[in-house]
Design a protein around this motif. Structure first.
Motif, short mmCIF file in Angstrom:
data_model
loop_
_atom_site.label_atom_id
_atom_site.label_comp_id
_atom_site.label_asym_id
_atom_site.label_seq_id
_atom_site.Cartn_x
_atom_site.Cartn_y
_atom_site.Cartn_z
N SER A 244 0.84 -1.22 0.12
CA SER A 244 0.04 0.05 0.06
C SER A 244 0.78 1.40 0.10
CB SER A 244 -0.73 0.04 1.19
OG SER A 244 -1.89 -1.05 1.31
N ASN B 268 3.90 1.42 -1.32
CA ASN B 268 4.43 1.47 -2.66
C ASN B 268 3.47 2.15 -3.67
OD1 ASN B 268 6.98 0.80 -1.68
ND2 ASN B 268 6.65 -1.17 -2.28
N ASP B 269 2.15 1.63 -3.30
CA ASP B 269 1.21 2.20 -4.43
C ASP B 269 0.78 3.61 -4.40
OD1 ASP B 269 0.72 -0.29 -5.30
OD2 ASP B 269 -0.85 -0.86 -4.22
N PHE C 236 4.20 5.19 -6.06
CA PHE C 236 4.39 5.17 -7.51
C PHE C 236 3.14 5.18 -8.40
CE2 PHE C 236 7.79 2.68 -5.26
CZ PHE C 236 8.90 3.62 -5.56
N ASP C 237 1.94 4.87 -7.78
CA ASP C 237 0.62 4.84 -8.61
C ASP C 237 -0.15 5.87 -8.05
OD1 ASP C 237 1.58 2.85 -10.13
OD2 ASP C 237 0.83 1.29 -8.63
N ARG C 238 0.30 6.57 -7.00
CA ARG C 238 -0.80 7.65 -6.53
C ARG C 238 -2.04 7.33 -5.87
NH1 ARG C 238 0.07 13.01 -10.75
NH2 ARG C 238 2.32 13.07 -10.26
N GLY C 239 -2.05 5.97 -5.25
CA GLY C 239 -3.11 5.55 -4.57
C GLY C 239 -3.30 6.24 -3.25
#
Length: 285
Positions: free
Chosen positions: A261, A263-264, A267-270
């Protein structure tokens, strides 16, 4: 094929260093050609799992242990040939000296003291070369990480986490990848330096996450001082082996969910939700 050559030829230093370099790059960088950070020393990685290592064999020690098998066969008579004239003369001189000395009424034999069978084994030679005794497992938290129902990549994360060898922002700053200290703040709260203990324990949302996990399990969690204490808390929940395996599966699922979570988010703008994190742990375990 590699083992075949290692069994007959002594590997040049340049060659085995190149092999180790390929192993190290594959471990930390995958199939890519870019050089990655080696978070754990190669010596520790080559250590056995019951000593807190990763269990990868030291290629140089394997080579020497395999070659030792041939020397053992020579001295024990497993490999014979005709003696040369000079060797025959030396043998006669030796026999002359030996016959002048009192001997016991028993046959001499070679004994390999590093193996219970008294015969040479590549495994015992390897352990001797790497200075690792074939002793019972040590009572260390690192040795207990591996004996649980979880994918290897999840267990390896826990193994690195308990050694503070994960690419946390604080560790990246120490490696001078970040040029400014402000870049090392927590990806979740942004208020404190992102250390292992902060990200996985004391960060506000993660602290609430662990409290929710504890309530789900029917326990009350006293906030631990560090990640090792939290791991030991989970170890202490189970009374039997199977029960302990179940509790540690929840540990692995929890730290893996936090890491993914995080890292998301980077890197993924979660986004991170405590409820969704808890649900992931419940589904995974």
């Amino acid at each position: 094929m590699l083992i075949f050559y290692l069994s007959f030829l002594k590997t040049p230093v340049k060659v085995w260093k190149q092999i180790v370099r390929l192993q190290r790059n594959l471990l930390w960088g995958g199939a890519g050609q870019d050089r990655k950070i080696a978070w754990v020393s190669w010596e520790n990685i080559c250590g056995p799992k019951n000593r807190g290592g990763l269990g990868i064999r030291d290629i140089r020690a394997v080579n020497l242990a395999l070659l030792g098998k041939w020397r053992w066969r020579v001295i024990t008579g497993g490999w014979k040939r005709e003696l040369s004239v000079a060797e025959f003369d030396l043998l006669q001189d030796l026999l002359h000296v030996v016959t002048q000395s009192p001997l016991l009424e028993m046959e001499d034999s070679w004994v390999w003291t590093l193996d219970p069978t008294s015969s040479y084994s590549v495994k015992s030679a390897y352990l001797a070369i790497t200075s690792v005794e074939a002793a019972p497992e040590q009572n260390s938290i690192l040795t207990r990480v591996w004996k649980f129902w979880a994918p290897s990549k999840v267990i390896v994360l826990s193994w690195k986490l308990l050694q503070d060898r994960v690419p946390i922002r604080q560790n990246i700053l120490r490696r001078r990848v970040f040029r400014e200290a402000s870049m090392s703040f927590c990806a979740l709260c942004g208020d404190f330096v992102e250390s292992v203990d902060h990200l996985f324990i004391t960060c506000d949302c993660i602290s609430k996450f662990w409290n929710n996990i504890a309530r789900w399990l029917g326990f009350e969690l006293v906030s631990p001082n560090n990640i090792s204490n939290l791991f030991e808390w989970f170890l202490g929940l189970g009374m039997g082996r199977k029960s302990r395996l179940g509790w540690l599966l929840i540990w692995h699922a929890a730290v893996w969910s936090i890491w993914i979570s995080r890292n998301d988010l980077i890197f993924d703008r979660g986004t991170i939700s405590i409820e969704s994190l808890v649900d992931k742990v419940k589904l995974s375990s």
